[in-house]
Scaffold this motif. Sequence first.
Motif, PDB file in Angstrom:
ATOM      1  N   VAL A 190      -2.906  -0.071   2.065  1.00  0.00           N
ATOM      2  CA  VAL A 190      -1.664  -0.831   2.002  1.00  0.00           C
ATOM      3  C   VAL A 190      -1.189  -1.117   3.424  1.00  0.00           C
ATOM      4  CG1 VAL A 190       0.721  -0.819   1.193  1.00  0.00           C
ATOM      5  CG2 VAL A 190      -1.071   0.264  -0.177  1.00  0.00           C
ATOM      6  N   CYS A 191      -0.777  -2.359   3.632  1.00  0.00           N
ATOM      7  CA  CYS A 191      -0.266  -2.751   4.944  1.00  0.00           C
ATOM      8  C   CYS A 191       1.257  -2.614   4.952  1.00  0.00           C
ATOM      9  CB  CYS A 191      -0.668  -4.183   5.268  1.00  0.00           C
ATOM     10  SG  CYS A 191      -0.090  -4.683   6.899  1.00  0.00           S
ATOM     11  N   PRO A 192       1.810  -1.899   5.927  1.00  0.00           N
ATOM     12  CA  PRO A 192       3.249  -1.695   5.975  1.00  0.00           C
ATOM     13  C   PRO A 192       4.039  -2.916   6.456  1.00  0.00           C
ATOM     14  CG  PRO A 192       2.244  -0.692   7.884  1.00  0.00           C
ATOM     15  CD  PRO A 192       1.124  -1.215   7.026  1.00  0.00           C
ATOM     16  N   CYS A 193       3.360  -3.894   7.010  1.00  0.00           N
ATOM     17  CA  CYS A 193       4.084  -5.016   7.612  1.00  0.00           C
ATOM     18  C   CYS A 193       4.542  -6.055   6.602  1.00  0.00           C
ATOM     19  CB  CYS A 193       3.235  -5.659   8.698  1.00  0.00           C
ATOM     20  SG  CYS A 193       2.995  -4.567  10.114  1.00  0.00           S
ATOM     21  N   HIS A 194       3.620  -6.555   5.786  1.00  0.00           N
ATOM     22  CA  HIS A 194       3.980  -7.621   4.848  1.00  0.00           C
ATOM     23  C   HIS A 194       3.491  -7.332   3.442  1.00  0.00           C
ATOM     24  CE1 HIS A 194       3.409  -9.465   8.932  1.00  0.00           C
ATOM     25  NE2 HIS A 194       4.686  -9.726   8.704  1.00  0.00           N
ATOM     26  N   GLY A 195       3.015  -6.119   3.201  1.00  0.00           N
ATOM     27  CA  GLY A 195       2.699  -5.688   1.839  1.00  0.00           C
ATOM     28  C   GLY A 195       1.328  -6.028   1.299  1.00  0.00           C
ATOM     29  N   ALA A 196       0.419  -6.515   2.122  1.00  0.00           N
ATOM     30  CA  ALA A 196      -0.933  -6.778   1.621  1.00  0.00           C
ATOM     31  C   ALA A 196      -1.552  -5.474   1.139  1.00  0.00           C
ATOM     32  CB  ALA A 196      -1.799  -7.401   2.709  1.00  0.00           C
ATOM     33  N   ALA A 197      -2.435  -5.594   0.158  1.00  0.00           N
ATOM     34  CA  ALA A 197      -3.142  -4.422  -0.347  1.00  0.00           C
ATOM     35  C   ALA A 197      -4.623  -4.764  -0.482  1.00  0.00           C
ATOM     36  CB  ALA A 197      -2.572  -3.986  -1.694  1.00  0.00           C
TER      37      ALA A 197
ATOM     38  N   THR B 123      -7.553  -2.511  10.558  1.00  0.00           N
ATOM     39  CA  THR B 123      -6.758  -3.633  11.066  1.00  0.00           C
ATOM     40  C   THR B 123      -6.581  -4.656   9.952  1.00  0.00           C
ATOM     41  OG1 THR B 123      -7.736  -3.312  13.252  1.00  0.00           O
ATOM     42  CG2 THR B 123      -6.586  -5.385  12.860  1.00  0.00           C
ATOM     43  N   CYS B 124      -5.339  -4.857   9.539  1.00  0.00           N
ATOM     44  CA  CYS B 124      -5.044  -5.809   8.472  1.00  0.00           C
ATOM     45  C   CYS B 124      -5.504  -7.207   8.886  1.00  0.00           C
ATOM     46  CB  CYS B 124      -3.552  -5.820   8.166  1.00  0.00           C
ATOM     47  SG  CYS B 124      -3.105  -6.961   6.840  1.00  0.00           S
ATOM     48  N   THR B 125      -6.133  -7.890   7.951  1.00  0.00           N
ATOM     49  CA  THR B 125      -6.668  -9.217   8.267  1.00  0.00           C
ATOM     50  C   THR B 125      -5.596 -10.301   8.233  1.00  0.00           C
ATOM     51  OG1 THR B 125      -7.301  -9.508   5.954  1.00  0.00           O
ATOM     52  CG2 THR B 125      -8.988  -8.632   7.463  1.00  0.00           C
ATOM     53  N   HIS B 126      -4.364  -9.933   7.895  1.00  0.00           N
ATOM     54  CA  HIS B 126      -3.282 -10.923   7.919  1.00  0.00           C
ATOM     55  C   HIS B 126      -2.820 -11.135   9.356  1.00  0.00           C
ATOM     56  CE1 HIS B 126       1.115 -12.091   7.177  1.00  0.00           C
ATOM     57  NE2 HIS B 126       0.366 -13.166   6.972  1.00  0.00           N
ATOM     58  N   GLN B 127      -2.149 -10.120   9.925  1.00  0.00           N
ATOM     59  CA  GLN B 127      -1.666 -10.281  11.294  1.00  0.00           C
ATOM     60  C   GLN B 127      -1.919  -9.063  12.158  1.00  0.00           C
ATOM     61  OE1 GLN B 127       2.420 -11.660  11.242  1.00  0.00           O
ATOM     62  NE2 GLN B 127       1.835 -13.652  10.441  1.00  0.00           N
ATOM     63  N   GLY B 128      -2.795  -8.176  11.719  1.00  0.00           N
ATOM     64  CA  GLY B 128      -3.263  -7.123  12.614  1.00  0.00           C
ATOM     65  C   GLY B 128      -2.545  -5.798  12.585  1.00  0.00           C
ATOM     66  N   CYS B 129      -1.614  -5.574  11.667  1.00  0.00           N
ATOM     67  CA  CYS B 129      -1.018  -4.244  11.549  1.00  0.00           C
ATOM     68  C   CYS B 129      -2.091  -3.273  11.047  1.00  0.00           C
ATOM     69  CB  CYS B 129       0.152  -4.264  10.564  1.00  0.00           C
ATOM     70  SG  CYS B 129       1.564  -5.228  11.124  1.00  0.00           S
ATOM     71  N   LEU B 130      -1.830  -1.977  11.164  1.00  0.00           N
ATOM     72  CA  LEU B 130      -2.791  -0.984  10.688  1.00  0.00           C
ATOM     73  C   LEU B 130      -2.446  -0.571   9.265  1.00  0.00           C
ATOM     74  CD1 LEU B 130      -3.334   1.272  13.830  1.00  0.00           C
ATOM     75  CD2 LEU B 130      -4.720  -0.647  13.007  1.00  0.00           C
TER      76      LEU B 130
ATOM     77  N   GLU C 225      -1.999 -10.516  -1.607  1.00  0.00           N
ATOM     78  CA  GLU C 225      -1.714 -11.319  -0.408  1.00  0.00           C
ATOM     79  C   GLU C 225      -0.497 -10.741   0.314  1.00  0.00           C
ATOM     80  OE1 GLU C 225      -1.253 -15.266  -1.892  1.00  0.00           O
ATOM     81  OE2 GLU C 225      -3.387 -15.532  -2.179  1.00  0.00           O
ATOM     82  N   PRO C 226      -0.248 -11.135   1.533  1.00  0.00           N
ATOM     83  CA  PRO C 226      -0.667 -12.378   2.179  1.00  0.00           C
ATOM     84  C   PRO C 226      -2.037 -12.323   2.864  1.00  0.00           C
ATOM     85  CG  PRO C 226       0.899 -11.263   3.581  1.00  0.00           C
ATOM     86  CD  PRO C 226       0.789 -10.453   2.313  1.00  0.00           C
ATOM     87  N   ALA C 227      -2.683 -11.190   2.948  1.00  0.00           N
ATOM     88  CA  ALA C 227      -4.016 -11.175   3.561  1.00  0.00           C
ATOM     89  C   ALA C 227      -4.970 -11.991   2.695  1.00  0.00           C
ATOM     90  CB  ALA C 227      -4.520  -9.740   3.708  1.00  0.00           C
TER      91      ALA C 227
HETATM   92 FE1  FES Z   1      -0.731  -6.858   7.064  1.00  0.00          FE
HETATM   93 FE2  FES Z   1       0.831  -8.942   7.338  1.00  0.00          FE
HETATM   94  S1  FES Z   1      -0.115  -7.783   8.894  1.00  0.00           S
HETATM   95  S2  FES Z   1       0.230  -7.979   5.520  1.00  0.00           S
END
Ligand code: FES
Length: 142
Positions: A102-109, A84-91, A119-121
């Motif tokens: 890698v997060c598919p939602c906003h590109g955090a790694a 669970t991504c610590t930014h907004q919860g995507c997987l 970032e943004p996480a």
């Molecule tokens: Fe993962 Fe935003 S939810 S980068």
Amino acid sequence: MRRRTFLSWAGVGWLMSRVPAGLTAFLAACTGRGNEQANAKRFETVGTIAELDAKGFLQTESPAPIVVIRSPSDPKTLIAVNSTCTHQGCLVGWSKERKSFVCPCHGAAFAADGTVQKEPAAKPLETYPVQIDGQNVQVKLG
Ligand code: FES
């Protein structure tokens, strides 16, 4: 039988039915066996070594969102993270090429150990103890 007598005996019966469970819990607490059993129960099988090596990772959403990988720097070591991504919860997913989650939602790694690479996480991924039991990969949930 009078109502008061009946209720008294029912109360004694209820109390006596609780003695074995209470005694078991007491003995487990005294010997520490209860903690060992509770800890053993928290290791959950999330896949097999064969599956891990075939795909390069194990990913499951039950009992929790978890990804297990072999450490890029030491393949004998397994790493388990909460995906669970610590930014907004995507997987997040494991990218073998980037050696990152890698997060598919906003590109955090995140690095293999869950620390933030991009970032943004702002917070690292949660990690879990992981072990191999026979052919199974097991993760200990918190
Ligand atoms: Fe993962 Fe935003 S939810 S980068």
